[in-house]
Motif scaffolding. Structure first.
Motif, PDB file in Angstrom:
ATOM      1  N   VAL A  84     -14.474  10.155  -4.337  1.00  0.00           N
ATOM      2  CA  VAL A  84     -13.585   9.012  -4.542  1.00  0.00           C
ATOM      3  C   VAL A  84     -14.308   7.704  -4.271  1.00  0.00           C
ATOM      4  N   LEU A  85     -15.141   7.654  -3.250  1.00  0.00           N
ATOM      5  CA  LEU A  85     -15.896   6.434  -2.966  1.00  0.00           C
ATOM      6  C   LEU A  85     -16.816   6.076  -4.128  1.00  0.00           C
ATOM      7  N   SER A  86     -17.424   7.082  -4.731  1.00  0.00           N
ATOM      8  CA  SER A  86     -18.288   6.839  -5.882  1.00  0.00           C
ATOM      9  C   SER A  86     -17.481   6.295  -7.059  1.00  0.00           C
ATOM     10  N   ARG A  87     -16.316   6.891  -7.312  1.00  0.00           N
ATOM     11  CA  ARG A  87     -15.474   6.423  -8.413  1.00  0.00           C
ATOM     12  C   ARG A  87     -14.923   5.023  -8.119  1.00  0.00           C
ATOM     13  N   TYR A  88     -14.612   4.768  -6.864  1.00  0.00           N
ATOM     14  CA  TYR A  88     -14.095   3.453  -6.465  1.00  0.00           C
ATOM     15  C   TYR A  88     -15.143   2.368  -6.725  1.00  0.00           C
ATOM     16  N   ALA A  89     -16.394   2.678  -6.375  1.00  0.00           N
ATOM     17  CA  ALA A  89     -17.482   1.725  -6.600  1.00  0.00           C
ATOM     18  C   ALA A  89     -17.666   1.443  -8.085  1.00  0.00           C
ATOM     19  N   ASP A  90     -17.480   2.455  -8.941  1.00  0.00           N
ATOM     20  CA  ASP A  90     -17.612   2.271 -10.390  1.00  0.00           C
ATOM     21  C   ASP A  90     -16.400   1.546 -10.974  1.00  0.00           C
ATOM     22  N   TRP A  91     -15.239   1.775 -10.373  1.00  0.00           N
ATOM     23  CA  TRP A  91     -13.983   1.230 -10.909  1.00  0.00           C
ATOM     24  C   TRP A  91     -13.835  -0.257 -10.643  1.00  0.00           C
ATOM     25  N   LEU A  92     -14.277  -0.724  -9.485  1.00  0.00           N
ATOM     26  CA  LEU A  92     -14.056  -2.119  -9.097  1.00  0.00           C
ATOM     27  C   LEU A  92     -14.637  -3.120 -10.093  1.00  0.00           C
ATOM     28  N   PRO A  93     -15.891  -2.961 -10.561  1.00  0.00           N
ATOM     29  CA  PRO A  93     -16.417  -3.936 -11.534  1.00  0.00           C
ATOM     30  C   PRO A  93     -15.673  -3.923 -12.860  1.00  0.00           C
ATOM     31  N   GLU A  94     -15.020  -2.810 -13.176  1.00  0.00           N
ATOM     32  CA  GLU A  94     -14.317  -2.719 -14.452  1.00  0.00           C
ATOM     33  C   GLU A  94     -13.022  -3.519 -14.448  1.00  0.00           C
ATOM     34  N   VAL A  95     -12.425  -3.710 -13.279  1.00  0.00           N
ATOM     35  CA  VAL A  95     -11.123  -4.377 -13.212  1.00  0.00           C
ATOM     36  C   VAL A  95     -11.215  -5.764 -12.589  1.00  0.00           C
ATOM     37  N   SER A  96     -12.408  -6.196 -12.224  1.00  0.00           N
ATOM     38  CA  SER A  96     -12.564  -7.501 -11.585  1.00  0.00           C
ATOM     39  C   SER A  96     -13.660  -8.288 -12.286  1.00  0.00           C
ATOM     40  N   TYR A  97     -13.441  -9.557 -12.458  1.00  0.00           N
ATOM     41  CA  TYR A  97     -14.501 -10.417 -12.946  1.00  0.00           C
ATOM     42  C   TYR A  97     -14.354 -11.769 -12.267  1.00  0.00           C
ATOM     43  N   GLY A  98     -15.331 -12.610 -12.456  1.00  0.00           N
ATOM     44  CA  GLY A  98     -15.305 -13.875 -11.761  1.00  0.00           C
ATOM     45  C   GLY A  98     -15.624 -13.690 -10.284  1.00  0.00           C
ATOM     46  N   VAL A  99     -14.997 -14.486  -9.437  1.00  0.00           N
ATOM     47  CA  VAL A  99     -15.242 -14.420  -8.006  1.00  0.00           C
ATOM     48  C   VAL A  99     -14.876 -13.046  -7.460  1.00  0.00           C
ATOM     49  N   ALA A 100     -13.804 -12.458  -7.979  1.00  0.00           N
ATOM     50  CA  ALA A 100     -13.399 -11.138  -7.514  1.00  0.00           C
ATOM     51  C   ALA A 100     -14.492 -10.107  -7.766  1.00  0.00           C
ATOM     52  N   HIS A 101     -15.230 -10.260  -8.858  1.00  0.00           N
ATOM     53  CA  HIS A 101     -16.317  -9.326  -9.165  1.00  0.00           C
ATOM     54  C   HIS A 101     -17.385  -9.381  -8.079  1.00  0.00           C
ATOM     55  N   ASP A 102     -17.693 -10.585  -7.597  1.00  0.00           N
ATOM     56  CA  ASP A 102     -18.702 -10.733  -6.549  1.00  0.00           C
ATOM     57  C   ASP A 102     -18.182 -10.249  -5.201  1.00  0.00           C
ATOM     58  N   LEU A 103     -16.941 -10.603  -4.876  1.00  0.00           N
ATOM     59  CA  LEU A 103     -16.428 -10.336  -3.539  1.00  0.00           C
ATOM     60  C   LEU A 103     -16.093  -8.866  -3.305  1.00  0.00           C
ATOM     61  N   THR A 104     -15.855  -8.091  -4.366  1.00  0.00           N
ATOM     62  CA  THR A 104     -15.492  -6.677  -4.190  1.00  0.00           C
ATOM     63  C   THR A 104     -16.695  -5.746  -4.310  1.00  0.00           C
ATOM     64  N   ARG A 105     -17.883  -6.298  -4.436  1.00  0.00           N
ATOM     65  CA  ARG A 105     -19.067  -5.485  -4.709  1.00  0.00           C
ATOM     66  C   ARG A 105     -19.348  -4.463  -3.607  1.00  0.00           C
ATOM     67  N   ARG A 106     -18.997  -4.797  -2.356  1.00  0.00           N
ATOM     68  CA  ARG A 106     -19.277  -3.887  -1.241  1.00  0.00           C
ATOM     69  C   ARG A 106     -18.010  -3.253  -0.676  1.00  0.00           C
ATOM     70  N   PHE A 107     -16.928  -3.276  -1.433  1.00  0.00           N
ATOM     71  CA  PHE A 107     -15.672  -2.712  -0.932  1.00  0.00           C
ATOM     72  C   PHE A 107     -15.774  -1.214  -0.655  1.00  0.00           C
ATOM     73  N   SER A 108     -16.552  -0.501  -1.451  1.00  0.00           N
ATOM     74  CA  SER A 108     -16.663   0.940  -1.202  1.00  0.00           C
ATOM     75  C   SER A 108     -17.375   1.193   0.127  1.00  0.00           C
ATOM     76  N   ILE A 109     -18.364   0.362   0.453  1.00  0.00           N
ATOM     77  CA  ILE A 109     -19.059   0.490   1.740  1.00  0.00           C
ATOM     78  C   ILE A 109     -18.110   0.167   2.887  1.00  0.00           C
ATOM     79  N   LEU A 110     -17.355  -0.918   2.736  1.00  0.00           N
ATOM     80  CA  LEU A 110     -16.408  -1.312   3.776  1.00  0.00           C
ATOM     81  C   LEU A 110     -15.326  -0.252   3.957  1.00  0.00           C
ATOM     82  N   ALA A 111     -14.853   0.310   2.848  1.00  0.00           N
ATOM     83  CA  ALA A 111     -13.818   1.341   2.938  1.00  0.00           C
ATOM     84  C   ALA A 111     -14.335   2.556   3.710  1.00  0.00           C
ATOM     85  N   PHE A 112     -15.573   2.961   3.454  1.00  0.00           N
ATOM     86  CA  PHE A 112     -16.117   4.109   4.172  1.00  0.00           C
ATOM     87  C   PHE A 112     -16.232   3.813   5.665  1.00  0.00           C
TER      88      PHE A 112
END
Length: 315
Positions: free
Chosen positions: A158-186
């Motif tokens: 799930v963490l791997s899929r989450y990391a792949d999913w975030l860039p697909e649904v976010s762009y702009g500032v959100a794209h930059d700020l969510t880049r490490r969300f999978s690491i933070l979630a773990f």
């Protein structure tokens, strides 16, 4: 507790002293700033090493102060959690130029909160006795028999899929700020596992962590507002959205004269998916025309809402 940090050297020196004085204890330092603006001001000073040191600490690297007469190094394992507070307006005003793109900003998890309508008593916040007992017991359990926690396979998937999913649904500032969300979630899931004295990180732990990171993702617009994080790019985008498209000559004459700043702003809008560069060649020959064109449907206000209706990977 590490408060009032004003340099990377002070951070390294404090952690190094702690390890020298208490070698049998885990090396833990809590960066606690009720006024995060003070830390932002310190790390934005010319020559400051505070931001690079904290970024290295997030990555679990060796952090050092190297001088001709003395070298102090802090070698992993160490733990450097942080708890900070700042208003959204001050955060946007104080955040250094380029912090959103460099990785300084996306190593933090921004959680929108509203002040409760209660009278302050001046008392320090206190954990509930039951929570204190659980945390104390968990620490004792971990200290008595250090162990390696297992990670269930579905958590990894799930963490791997989450990391792949975030860039697909976010762009702009959100794209930059969510880049490490999978690491933070773990890391959040790991804390839950440790407090519960679990032998492994399970799906239940990860679900709680994803609830927190998704709450943070939905609050990015509230925290950062309608700003790209680059003043030149913000200015250029406003002109571009008003006109629909701009010639390079018009940008130079009306918006940004400096060619380097102009190119940086154009590159940022293109990277964020808000604009595209179009080059046209006249049918009968002649000089080519270069235009910066706004991408339809990509307004600044949608930088933070794109994909928020999407559902993250589930266990």
């Amino acid at each position: 507790v590490l408060d009032g940090l004003n340099s990377g050297e002070a951070l390294v020196a404090t952690l190094h002293w702690r390890r020298e004085q208490f070698p049998q204890q885990p090396l833990v330092g809590l960066v606690f700033e009720e006024e995060f603006a003070a830390l932002l001001a310190s790390r934005s000073r010319e020559g400051s090493t505070l931001d690079p040191k904290m970024r290295a600490a997030f990555d679990g690297s060796v952090i050092s102060n190297r001088r001709s007469g003395e070298t102090k190094s802090v070698v992993p394992p160490y733990w450097l959690p942080a708890l900070i507070a700042i208003t959204p307006v001050e955060l946007r005003h104080r955040l250094e130029a380029g912090a959103l793109q460099s990785g300084s900003a996306n190593r933090w998890l921004y959680l929108p909160v509203r002040k409760r309508d209660i009278l302050p008593t001046g008392d320090l916040p206190v954990l509930a006795p039951a929570h204190r007992a659980e945390i104390t017991a968990a620490r004792r359990w971990a200290m008595e028999q250090p162990r390696r926690l297992e990670v269930e396979q579905d958590v990894k998937d799930v963490l791997s899929r989450y990391a792949d999913w975030l860039p697909e649904v976010s762009y702009g500032v959100a794209h930059d700020l969510t880049r490490r969300f999978s690491i933070l979630a773990f890391r959040i899931a790991l804390i839950h596992a440790l407090v519960e004295q679990s032998e492994s990180v399970t799906g239940a732990h990860l679900r709680r962590a994803l609830a927190l990171t998704e709450y943070a993702r939905h609050g990015i617009g509230w925290v950062f507002g309608a700003s790209i994080g680059n003043p030149d790019a913000d200015l250029l985008l406003r002109h571009l959205q008003a006109a629909g498209e701009l010639r390079k000559t018009a940008i130079t004459r009306q918006v940004i004269r400096d060619p380097i700043r102009q190119q940086v702003a154009i590159d940022e809008l293109v990277r964020l998916g808000l604009a595209k560069v179009v080059t046209t060649i006249p049918a009968g020959g002649g000089r080519t025309t270069t235009l910066l064109s706004a991408i339809s449907g990509r307004a600044l206000g949608t930088l933070f809402t794109s994909g928020l209706s999407g559902n993250p990977p589930v266990l």
